[in-house]
Scaffold this motif. Structure first.
Motif, PDB file in Angstrom:
ATOM      1  N   MET A   1       0.847  -1.170   0.000  1.00 55.32           N
ATOM      2  CA  MET A   1       0.000   0.000   0.000  1.00 55.32           C
ATOM      3  C   MET A   1       0.894   1.235   0.000  1.00 55.32           C
ATOM      4  O   MET A   1       1.936   1.267   0.639  1.00 55.32           O
ATOM      5  N   ARG A   2       0.458   2.277  -0.670  1.00 47.76           N
ATOM      6  CA  ARG A   2       1.205   3.527  -0.739  1.00 47.76           C
ATOM      7  C   ARG A   2       0.652   4.496   0.302  1.00 47.76           C
ATOM      8  O   ARG A   2      -0.572   4.632   0.462  1.00 47.76           O
ATOM      9  N   TYR A   3       1.558   5.174   1.015  1.00 46.72           N
ATOM     10  CA  TYR A   3       1.191   6.099   2.080  1.00 46.72           C
ATOM     11  C   TYR A   3       1.809   7.467   1.845  1.00 46.72           C
ATOM     12  O   TYR A   3       2.857   7.589   1.212  1.00 46.72           O
ATOM     13  N   ILE A   4       1.167   8.483   2.437  1.00 41.99           N
ATOM     14  CA  ILE A   4       1.732   9.831   2.516  1.00 41.99           C
ATOM     15  C   ILE A   4       1.809  10.198   3.997  1.00 41.99           C
ATOM     16  O   ILE A   4       0.822  10.088   4.727  1.00 41.99           O
ATOM     17  N   LEU A   5       3.006  10.560   4.437  1.00 42.01           N
ATOM     18  CA  LEU A   5       3.282  10.937   5.816  1.00 42.01           C
ATOM     19  C   LEU A   5       3.499  12.445   5.845  1.00 42.01           C
ATOM     20  O   LEU A   5       4.340  12.966   5.112  1.00 42.01           O
ATOM     21  N   LEU A   6       2.728  13.130   6.678  1.00 41.67           N
ATOM     22  CA  LEU A   6       2.787  14.585   6.760  1.00 41.67           C
ATOM     23  C   LEU A   6       3.173  14.983   8.182  1.00 41.67           C
ATOM     24  O   LEU A   6       2.395  14.813   9.124  1.00 41.67           O
ATOM     25  N   LEU A   7       4.393  15.494   8.334  1.00 38.49           N
ATOM     26  CA  LEU A   7       4.896  15.889   9.640  1.00 38.49           C
ATOM     27  C   LEU A   7       4.461  17.315   9.962  1.00 38.49           C
ATOM     28  O   LEU A   7       4.328  18.145   9.068  1.00 38.49           O
ATOM     29  N   ARG A   8       4.291  17.578  11.242  1.00 38.95           N
ATOM     30  CA  ARG A   8       3.887  18.919  11.670  1.00 38.95           C
ATOM     31  C   ARG A   8       5.079  19.703  12.209  1.00 38.95           C
ATOM     32  O   ARG A   8       5.865  19.202  13.008  1.00 38.95           O
ATOM     33  N   GLY A   9       5.208  20.945  11.761  1.00 38.47           N
ATOM     34  CA  GLY A   9       6.122  21.901  12.372  1.00 38.47           C
ATOM     35  C   GLY A   9       7.600  21.599  12.244  1.00 38.47           C
ATOM     36  O   GLY A   9       8.355  21.971  13.134  1.00 38.47           O
ATOM     37  N   VAL A  10       8.023  20.951  11.187  1.00 37.04           N
ATOM     38  CA  VAL A  10       9.452  20.689  11.019  1.00 37.04           C
ATOM     39  C   VAL A  10      10.057  21.663  10.007  1.00 37.04           C
ATOM     40  O   VAL A  10       9.401  22.097   9.074  1.00 37.04           O
ATOM     41  N   ASN A  11      11.311  22.028  10.273  1.00 37.33           N
ATOM     42  CA  ASN A  11      12.095  22.875   9.367  1.00 37.33           C
ATOM     43  C   ASN A  11      11.440  24.232   9.106  1.00 37.33           C
ATOM     44  O   ASN A  11      11.545  24.787   8.012  1.00 37.33           O
ATOM     45  N   VAL A  12      10.775  24.763  10.121  1.00 39.64           N
ATOM     46  CA  VAL A  12      10.140  26.071  10.001  1.00 39.64           C
ATOM     47  C   VAL A  12      10.988  27.082  10.765  1.00 39.64           C
ATOM     48  O   VAL A  12      11.172  26.946  11.970  1.00 39.64           O
ATOM     49  N   GLY A  13      11.524  28.041  10.060  1.00 39.30           N
ATOM     50  CA  GLY A  13      12.338  29.076  10.700  1.00 39.30           C
ATOM     51  C   GLY A  13      13.558  28.526  11.422  1.00 39.30           C
ATOM     52  O   GLY A  13      13.969  29.069  12.433  1.00 39.30           O
ATOM     53  N   GLY A  14      14.117  27.441  10.917  1.00 41.49           N
ATOM     54  CA  GLY A  14      15.316  26.857  11.513  1.00 41.49           C
ATOM     55  C   GLY A  14      15.061  26.028  12.761  1.00 41.49           C
ATOM     56  O   GLY A  14      15.987  25.545  13.394  1.00 41.49           O
ATOM     57  N   LYS A  15      13.794  25.842  13.114  1.00 45.45           N
ATOM     58  CA  LYS A  15      13.458  25.072  14.314  1.00 45.45           C
ATOM     59  C   LYS A  15      13.004  23.671  13.928  1.00 45.45           C
ATOM     60  O   LYS A  15      12.522  23.433  12.829  1.00 45.45           O
ATOM     61  N   ASN A  16      13.116  22.762  14.896  1.00 49.77           N
ATOM     62  CA  ASN A  16      12.688  21.368  14.711  1.00 49.77           C
ATOM     63  C   ASN A  16      13.223  20.801  13.397  1.00 49.77           C
ATOM     64  O   ASN A  16      12.495  20.335  12.538  1.00 49.77           O
ATOM     65  N   LYS A  17      14.533  20.827  13.296  1.00 46.76           N
ATOM     66  CA  LYS A  17      15.230  20.401  12.082  1.00 46.76           C
ATOM     67  C   LYS A  17      15.081  18.907  11.869  1.00 46.76           C
ATOM     68  O   LYS A  17      15.415  18.097  12.730  1.00 46.76           O
ATOM     69  N   VAL A  18      14.550  18.553  10.715  1.00 45.76           N
ATOM     70  CA  VAL A  18      14.419  17.159  10.302  1.00 45.76           C
ATOM     71  C   VAL A  18      14.942  17.069   8.870  1.00 45.76           C
ATOM     72  O   VAL A  18      14.336  17.631   7.948  1.00 45.76           O
ATOM     73  N   GLU A  19      16.057  16.423   8.704  1.00 44.99           N
ATOM     74  CA  GLU A  19      16.655  16.237   7.384  1.00 44.99           C
ATOM     75  C   GLU A  19      15.887  15.140   6.653  1.00 44.99           C
ATOM     76  O   GLU A  19      15.843  14.004   7.112  1.00 44.99           O
ATOM     77  N   MET A  20      15.265  15.487   5.543  1.00 40.42           N
ATOM     78  CA  MET A  20      14.420  14.528   4.816  1.00 40.42           C
ATOM     79  C   MET A  20      15.211  13.312   4.331  1.00 40.42           C
ATOM     80  O   MET A  20      14.723  12.187   4.388  1.00 40.42           O
ATOM     81  N   ARG A  21      16.431  13.513   3.889  1.00 42.75           N
ATOM     82  CA  ARG A  21      17.254  12.389   3.423  1.00 42.75           C
ATOM     83  C   ARG A  21      17.538  11.412   4.576  1.00 42.75           C
ATOM     84  O   ARG A  21      17.440  10.208   4.424  1.00 42.75           O
ATOM     85  N   GLU A  22      17.861  11.976   5.732  1.00 46.42           N
ATOM     86  CA  GLU A  22      18.140  11.156   6.913  1.00 46.42           C
ATOM     87  C   GLU A  22      16.881  10.406   7.373  1.00 46.42           C
ATOM     88  O   GLU A  22      16.915   9.198   7.643  1.00 46.42           O
ATOM     89  N   LEU A  23      15.762  11.116   7.441  1.00 43.03           N
ATOM     90  CA  LEU A  23      14.509  10.487   7.852  1.00 43.03           C
ATOM     91  C   LEU A  23      14.099   9.413   6.848  1.00 43.03           C
ATOM     92  O   LEU A  23      13.637   8.341   7.238  1.00 43.03           O
ATOM     93  N   SER A  24      14.295   9.670   5.575  1.00 39.32           N
ATOM     94  CA  SER A  24      13.995   8.667   4.546  1.00 39.32           C
ATOM     95  C   SER A  24      14.818   7.405   4.764  1.00 39.32           C
ATOM     96  O   SER A  24      14.305   6.290   4.637  1.00 39.32           O
ATOM     97  N   ALA A  25      16.071   7.566   5.117  1.00 35.41           N
ATOM     98  CA  ALA A  25      16.947   6.410   5.386  1.00 35.41           C
ATOM     99  C   ALA A  25      16.439   5.636   6.604  1.00 35.41           C
ATOM    100  O   ALA A  25      16.453   4.394   6.604  1.00 35.41           O
ATOM    101  N   TRP A  26      16.013   6.346   7.646  1.00 33.88           N
ATOM    102  CA  TRP A  26      15.494   5.674   8.840  1.00 33.88           C
ATOM    103  C   TRP A  26      14.192   4.943   8.535  1.00 33.88           C
ATOM    104  O   TRP A  26      13.956   3.847   9.044  1.00 33.88           O
TER     105      TRP A  26
END
Length: 181
Positions: free
Chosen positions: A1-26
């Motif tokens: 099944m195909r999913y879409i994951l939508l995170l809240r409040g990441v990478n906004v104004g330099g806060k709550n940094k989540v590197e998409m490449r890193e998260l994709s690897a995890w």
């Protein structure tokens, strides 16, 4: 099944940094397949044979393990996303000053959002209560500061549990999902 994951409040104004490449690897290491992302604001796609609830549990554990801040998220199947889009009222396609989609985070009490909207006197705005999100249109930019969306939404306790995408991002995600094989 195909999913879409939508995170809240990441990478906004330099806060709550989540590197998409890193998260994709995890996510890949956690057993999800065909992981990809769209822009750097927490829009990820993946495939899994797991049921949705199992995916939610895995994602929650992964986020808690790797980040020292809370990351509420919404998870929809491709079918849920596109079915919701197909059911939108005609005004969604009209010219508007602003269009936003407020996705319910996994596990949140959506009745609080619905109650707030149903009790609110809208001002030059229109709302559609979907199954997985609230679709909110604002007609006039000059009147935006008078809208319930601007004046009262951010003050609601549930605000920290929803993840918002503007109409253009919402439509781009839909196009990505539609064009996948």
């Amino acid at each position: 099944m195909r999913y879409i994951l939508l995170l809240r409040g990441v990478n906004v104004g330099g806060k709550n940094k989540v590197e998409m490449r890193e998260l994709s690897a995890w996510l890949t290491a956690a057993g999800f397949e065909e992981v990809g992302s769209y822009i750097n604001s927490g829009n990820l796609f993946f495939s899994s044979d797991d049921h949705k609830e199992s995916c939610i549990s895995k994602i929650k554990a992964l986020l808690e393990k790797h980040y020292d801040f809370s990351v509420p998220f919404a998870l929809l199947t491709k079918e849920e996303y596109l079915k919701e889009r197909a059911a939108l009222p005609a005004w969604w396609q009209e010219e508007m000053a602003r269009r936003d989609v407020l996705f319910y985070a996994c596990g949140m009490d959506t009745d609080r959002v619905r109650d707030f909207i149903e009790k609110s006197a809208l001002y030059n705005e229109v709302v559609y209560l979907g199954r997985h999100a609230v679709f909110w249109g604002k007609y006039d930019e000059a009147e935006y500061l008078k809208t319930i969306y601007h004046k009262k939404l951010i003050k609601q306790a549930f605000y920290r549990e929803i993840t918002i995408r503007n109409g253009n991002t919402y439509e781009k995600i839909a196009a990505i999902l539609e064009n996948e094989t």
